[in-house]
Design an enzyme around this catalytic site. Sequence first.
Site, PDB file in Angstrom:
ATOM      1  CD  GLN A  44      38.554  39.065  48.051  1.00  0.00           C
ATOM      2  OE1 GLN A  44      39.774  39.068  47.914  1.00  0.00           O
ATOM      3  NE2 GLN A  44      37.739  38.935  47.029  1.00  0.00           N
ATOM      4  CB  CYS A  45      39.516  42.352  55.594  1.00  0.00           C
ATOM      5  SG  CYS A  45      40.446  42.911  57.021  1.00  0.00           S
TER       6      CYS A  45
END
Length: 168
Positions: A44-45
Amino acid sequence: MSNPANPQEAKSIYEFSAKDLKGETVSLEKYKGHVCIVVNVASQCGYTKNNYAELVDLFNEYGESKGLRILAFPCNQFAGEEPGSSEEICQFVSSKNVKFDVFEKVNVNGKDAHPLWVYLKHKQGGTLGNFIKWNFTKFIVDKEGQPVERHGPSTNPKDLVKSLEKYW
């Protein structure tokens, strides 16, 4: 195989082991004779989409032809960007067509850092300190198991090809 008591005294990455997403212990000796990229990953970066896509492309292009191996270590130490369980991470990497090796979630900094990451940071220190600054920090390891280069999160995996060519 257990990890060295003092990771900084290890002679190569081959002295380490890590658990894969199924919880099986993997000796890093299996990578002997291969150039490797060791990278801390997160699902989720802001760097996730591009890094995973380019790592998959690199592995597809050079895995067979040059023996490139990619060792991905999920890490949740940076803004909680890898919150998933091993099963969820497995589903995520499958959706990205990942064929390279992905390990269980680890810490890369702090007193609970995985011994491999203690070793990598010791051998290839960072610019501002001996710690990992964010997700997708990439280490190139030569065929003898020596960390020879460190690249930050903003370095695209495909930009590593020129560096990798020096070690094939």
